[in-house]
Scaffold this active site. Structure first.
Site, mmCIF file in Angstrom:
data_model
loop_
_atom_site.group_PDB
_atom_site.id
_atom_site.type_symbol
_atom_site.label_atom_id
_atom_site.label_comp_id
_atom_site.label_asym_id
_atom_site.label_seq_id
_atom_site.Cartn_x
_atom_site.Cartn_y
_atom_site.Cartn_z
ATOM 1 N N ASP A 34 -4.784 9.463 -2.011
ATOM 2 C CA ASP A 34 -4.483 8.050 -1.745
ATOM 3 C C ASP A 34 -5.031 7.739 -0.351
ATOM 4 O O ASP A 34 -4.341 7.932 0.647
ATOM 5 C CB ASP A 34 -2.968 7.828 -1.791
ATOM 6 C CG ASP A 34 -2.593 6.375 -1.497
ATOM 7 O OD1 ASP A 34 -3.418 5.485 -1.757
ATOM 8 O OD2 ASP A 34 -1.477 6.146 -1.011
ATOM 9 N N GLU A 85 -7.505 6.828 -6.520
ATOM 10 C CA GLU A 85 -7.194 5.517 -7.080
ATOM 11 C C GLU A 85 -8.330 4.547 -6.767
ATOM 12 O O GLU A 85 -8.839 4.521 -5.658
ATOM 13 C CB GLU A 85 -5.881 4.992 -6.483
ATOM 14 C CG GLU A 85 -5.155 4.041 -7.406
ATOM 15 C CD GLU A 85 -3.753 3.738 -6.899
ATOM 16 O OE1 GLU A 85 -3.580 2.696 -6.276
ATOM 17 O OE2 GLU A 85 -2.824 4.543 -7.146
ATOM 18 N N ASP A 110 2.871 8.060 0.349
ATOM 19 C CA ASP A 110 1.432 8.308 0.185
ATOM 20 C C ASP A 110 1.182 9.592 -0.604
ATOM 21 O O ASP A 110 0.234 9.686 -1.381
ATOM 22 C CB ASP A 110 0.744 8.390 1.548
ATOM 23 C CG ASP A 110 0.930 7.103 2.340
ATOM 24 O OD1 ASP A 110 0.281 6.110 2.001
ATOM 25 O OD2 ASP A 110 1.753 7.099 3.268
#
Lengths: 172, 172
Positions: free
Chosen positions: A14, A73, A145
């Protein structure tokens, strides 16, 4: 570290220009096993130094935990262009570390990650965090996170299984 | 390659997710001498592979031409957020290569580069290209991305000289 690891180890990332979450899971049959997770603090100093911290931090994570592939992502930035540029640079540093480590990089939208974990693309973050802990059998809390990074790694394993079902004709 | 280089060699970079221009100049007194320039073609394949090409390409340029510092144009993206994200990733890969090679990274706005080379922040690209060739005594044409990269490297040397003049009290 074993010299002949054949298990798949997925590094989920992330990325962010201040904090970059990471999570490593091992895939064993249909099971996903927690290996490691954490947050690389790139701080608030000179931007080039922050990017280098992300790059060297992830390079170290890949080596230490013997990751074999990675999942990141896809970003949907609804804020301004300057935010997109900053996030893009952090993401570029993260992807360079993966490519430098010989890892294929898979990308999933936030919606696909939520769909895979919670069964609903519109699920909120706390539900995603809950499912990450439940799936991996983790007690206690995870930093957000790190949880997001584990979530995209888990989404990648489900995507693979779906591909396999489609290939075998089991899905319709 | 000499083992004991002490001259300053500035790597200018014009990052892009398809083409990344680079230019290396050596600073000798108040003179800037052309060393090398070119364009790294990251192609149009998988995005992660493109970022890795930028990173490894610039890492090779830094080693081959013994760059000691770097200069990158600050980006002003007036287009959409997705373009900013792509460019940001390319820029992140480029800056990681510089930081990985131990180079300080200096950033200049497009306006500052034009001001330094042409004396006018609103100058057009052809004027910048002309001044790059004139300053470095280059014949023939330069590819636009390479010219832009050399321009930011030259702007960095002028910025240094200005700093020196201010420090010595010569500027008002």
């Amino acid at each position: 570290m074993s010299g002949q690891r054949t298990a798949r180890r997925i590094l989920g990332i992330d990325p962010g220009s201040v904090k970059t979450g990471f999570g490593v899971i091992e895939v064993s049959g249909s099971q996903a096993i927690y290996v490691a997770s954490g947050v690389i603090q790139a701080g608030t100093g000179a931007f080039a130094a922050r990017l280098h911290t992300i790059f060297t931090g992830l390079t170290a994570v890949i080596a230490e935990h013997e990751a074999t592939e990675s999942a990141v992502e896809e970003v949907f930035v609804n804020r301004n262009v300057q935010s997109a540029l900053k996030l893009g640079q952090a993401r570029g540093a993260a992807i360079c570390a993966c490519a430098g480590g010989g890892l294929a990089v898979h990308e999933y939208s936030a919606r696909a990650v939520k769909q895979a974990l919670v069964g609903r693309g519109g699920a909120d973050k706390s539900q995603v965090g809950y499912m990450v802990r439940a799936t991996l059998g983790l007690q206690g809390t995870l930093r957000e996170d790190a949880a997001d990074a584990l979530a995209v790694a888990l989404a990648h394993t489900q995507h693979d299984r779906l591909d396999a079902r489609i290939a075998s004709g089991a899905a319709r």
